[in-house]
Scaffold this motif. Structure first.
Motif, short mmCIF file in Angstrom:
data_model
loop_
_atom_site.label_atom_id
_atom_site.label_comp_id
_atom_site.label_asym_id
_atom_site.label_seq_id
_atom_site.Cartn_x
_atom_site.Cartn_y
_atom_site.Cartn_z
N LYS A 181 0.84 -1.20 0.00
CA LYS A 181 0.00 0.00 0.00
C LYS A 181 0.87 1.25 0.00
N PHE A 182 1.97 1.21 0.74
CA PHE A 182 2.91 2.34 0.77
C PHE A 182 3.43 2.64 -0.63
N VAL A 183 3.85 1.61 -1.34
CA VAL A 183 4.38 1.78 -2.71
C VAL A 183 3.32 2.39 -3.61
N GLU A 184 2.09 1.88 -3.51
CA GLU A 184 0.99 2.36 -4.36
C GLU A 184 0.63 3.81 -4.04
N ASP A 185 0.50 4.11 -2.76
CA ASP A 185 0.13 5.48 -2.36
C ASP A 185 1.25 6.47 -2.67
N ALA A 186 2.48 6.04 -2.49
CA ALA A 186 3.61 6.92 -2.78
C ALA A 186 3.61 7.32 -4.26
N ALA A 187 3.36 6.35 -5.12
CA ALA A 187 3.34 6.63 -6.57
C ALA A 187 2.25 7.64 -6.91
N LYS A 188 1.11 7.54 -6.24
CA LYS A 188 0.02 8.49 -6.48
C LYS A 188 0.42 9.90 -6.07
N ASN A 189 1.41 9.97 -5.18
CA ASN A 189 1.89 11.28 -4.72
C ASN A 189 3.19 11.70 -5.42
N GLY A 190 3.52 11.03 -6.53
CA GLY A 190 4.70 11.42 -7.31
C GLY A 190 6.01 10.91 -6.74
N LEU A 191 5.94 9.89 -5.90
CA LEU A 191 7.14 9.30 -5.31
C LEU A 191 7.24 7.86 -5.81
N ILE A 192 8.04 7.65 -6.83
CA ILE A 192 8.03 6.34 -7.50
C ILE A 192 9.29 5.53 -7.21
N SER A 193 9.17 4.23 -7.45
CA SER A 193 10.29 3.28 -7.32
C SER A 193 10.82 3.19 -5.90
N VAL A 194 9.92 3.05 -4.94
CA VAL A 194 10.34 2.91 -3.54
C VAL A 194 10.23 1.47 -3.05
N LYS A 195 9.96 0.56 -3.96
CA LYS A 195 9.88 -0.85 -3.59
C LYS A 195 11.28 -1.43 -3.41
N GLY A 196 11.47 -2.25 -2.40
CA GLY A 196 12.77 -2.86 -2.15
C GLY A 196 13.13 -3.89 -3.21
N HIS A 197 14.38 -4.32 -3.21
CA HIS A 197 14.84 -5.32 -4.18
C HIS A 197 14.09 -6.63 -3.96
N LYS A 198 13.82 -7.33 -5.05
CA LYS A 198 13.03 -8.56 -4.97
C LYS A 198 13.65 -9.62 -4.06
N SER A 199 14.98 -9.57 -3.90
CA SER A 199 15.66 -10.58 -3.08
C SER A 199 15.49 -10.36 -1.58
N VAL A 200 15.16 -9.14 -1.18
CA VAL A 200 15.02 -8.84 0.25
C VAL A 200 13.67 -8.24 0.61
N GLY A 201 12.93 -7.76 -0.39
CA GLY A 201 11.63 -7.17 -0.12
C GLY A 201 11.73 -5.83 0.59
N GLY A 202 10.65 -5.46 1.25
CA GLY A 202 10.64 -4.20 1.97
C GLY A 202 10.59 -3.00 1.06
N LEU A 203 11.15 -1.90 1.55
CA LEU A 203 11.12 -0.62 0.84
C LEU A 203 12.52 -0.05 0.76
N ARG A 204 12.73 0.79 -0.23
CA ARG A 204 14.06 1.38 -0.39
C ARG A 204 13.95 2.72 -1.11
N ALA A 205 14.62 3.71 -0.55
CA ALA A 205 14.71 5.02 -1.19
C ALA A 205 16.17 5.24 -1.59
N SER A 206 16.42 5.24 -2.88
CA SER A 206 17.77 5.50 -3.36
C SER A 206 17.90 6.99 -3.62
N ILE A 207 18.87 7.60 -2.93
CA ILE A 207 18.99 9.05 -2.93
C ILE A 207 20.35 9.43 -3.52
N TYR A 208 20.43 9.39 -4.84
CA TYR A 208 21.69 9.71 -5.49
C TYR A 208 21.82 11.23 -5.65
#
Length: 369
Positions: A317-344
């Motif tokens: 739900k976090f990933v879905e709602d974040a995308a609706k708010n213009g915050l995309i690609s916050v899903k964690g890597h498939k091997s570990v799951g969870g969430l991830r914010a890459s801040i380059y």
């Protein structure tokens, strides 16, 4: 017409370049500098492209304060080719190496190295790697190894080595994969023999790998080495172009490096700490709603990983709602799951502020009990 939501991409993959870089590249796509042609059409041996490449190299050297005793090579195939190129170029006589492995990229590097080495020492027991780096006193090191290899920042697990034991390893030739954190902080080049970094995180588009190698280490590689993986072939070639380089990618890297050089590495480093600190602050003050279990000493400044309690549905739900708010690609890597914010580097502070605000609001709306 619906209002356009300002979008911020927290993907760990190809970097979202600064808007001014994209606009300049767009402007030059059909007509670079009044030449009537695109950089993509330009001969890599033309004086125009040689100037583009040399400017990019000079700005990179100046930004990162790279001494003249290091050669800078812009090689194809990203960082993955270096997993094989490093041992093929360095293990020509002494075929022993030390590898510190604490994540997926380190695992890939050591698995490639085993194809070319006679003896690889895995510095720490992989089963001992959890959310921290084991104490140096537990490391197993072969003092006769040709080099010591490690990845400075593991994007999937969100672990970054922020206190590497340089003094204890002063007799080792250090080789480092800095693909995901190059140009995010100063580097003491006196500590290293070779650093490699794919450009697609902090420097520019995918397709190029910066290899910064001490000149005295460049020699004939193993006979099985493909020419495109030979440091000597590139170092000896005119303008270090052994074959046709990724001209467009190098050009865009150059645009971004010029901007970063003006900003300065100290300011970039301060901003990296500021941005990641915003997210860690929300996590630490969430009373267990958000969880980051990484030892605080080794928390990555570039890849913030976290979970929402132990609730995969809520994370979805976090990933879905974040995308609706213009915050995309916050899903964690498939091997570990969870969430991830890459801040380059290209992620603006306002993008991280927006994510932090969303995280607080999401907790308020979904906190139970």
């Amino acid at each position: 017409m619906e209002d356009i939501i300002e979008t911020f991409n927290f993907s760990p993959g190809p970097s979202c370049l600064p808007k001014e870089v994209l606009l300049k590249a767009q402007e030059d796509t059909l007509n670079w500098n009044g030449s009537g042609i695109s950089v993509m059409e330009m001969s890599h041996r033309s004086k125009e492209f040689i100037e583009i490449m040399q400017n990019a190299e000079n700005d990179f050297r100046e930004l990162m304060e790279i001494p003249e005793e290091f050669e800078i090579l812009m090689l194809p195939a990203g960082g993955s080719m270096q997993f094989s190129a490093v041992p093929m170029n360095l293990l020509t006589k002494n075929k022993k190496a030390n590898y510190l492995v604490f994540g997926s990229w380190g695992k890939s590097a050591i698995n490639h190295a085993k194809r070319y080495a006679d003896d690889i020492t895995e510095v720490v027991d992989p089963d001992s790697i959890g959310n921290t780096i084991p104490d140096f006193s537990t490391w197993k090191i072969d003092p006769e190894a040709k080099y010591f290899h490690y990845c400075d920042n593991e994007t999937i697990y969100g672990i970054e080595i922020n206190d590497f034991p340089f003094e204890e390893l002063k007799d080792q030739l250090l080789v480092c994969d800095m693909s995901s954190n190059i140009c995010s902080r100063k580097v003491d080049w006196s500590k290293y023999g070779l650093v490699y970094a794919a450009t697609q995180k902090n420097i520019g588009p995918a397709g190029v790998c910066m290899v910064i190698i001490r000149k005295d280490l460049i020699e004939e590689p193993m006979t099985i080495t493909p020419d495109v993986a030979s440091y000597k072939k590139y170092a000896d070639a005119p303008y270090r172009c052994f074959n046709t380089p990724c001209t467009w990618s190098i050009y865009v890297c150059g645009l971004n490096l010029a901007i970063m050089k003006e900003k300065g590495i100290e300011a970039i480093e301060e901003e990296a700490l500021l941005k990641s600190g915003m997210i860690y602050k929300v996590i630490d003050e969430s009373d267990g709603f958000y969880i980051n279990s990484i030892d605080k000493k080794y928390r990555s400044r570039l890849n913030v990983v976290f979970n929402i309690k132990d609730d995969k549905e809520l994370e979805a739900k976090f990933v879905e709602d974040a995308a609706k708010n213009g915050l995309i690609s916050v899903k964690g890597h498939k091997s570990v799951g969870g969430l991830r914010a890459s801040i380059y580097n290209s992620m603006p502070v306002r993008g991280v502020e927006k994510l932090a605000e969303f995280m607080k609001k999401f907790q308020e709306e979904n906190q139970q009990g």
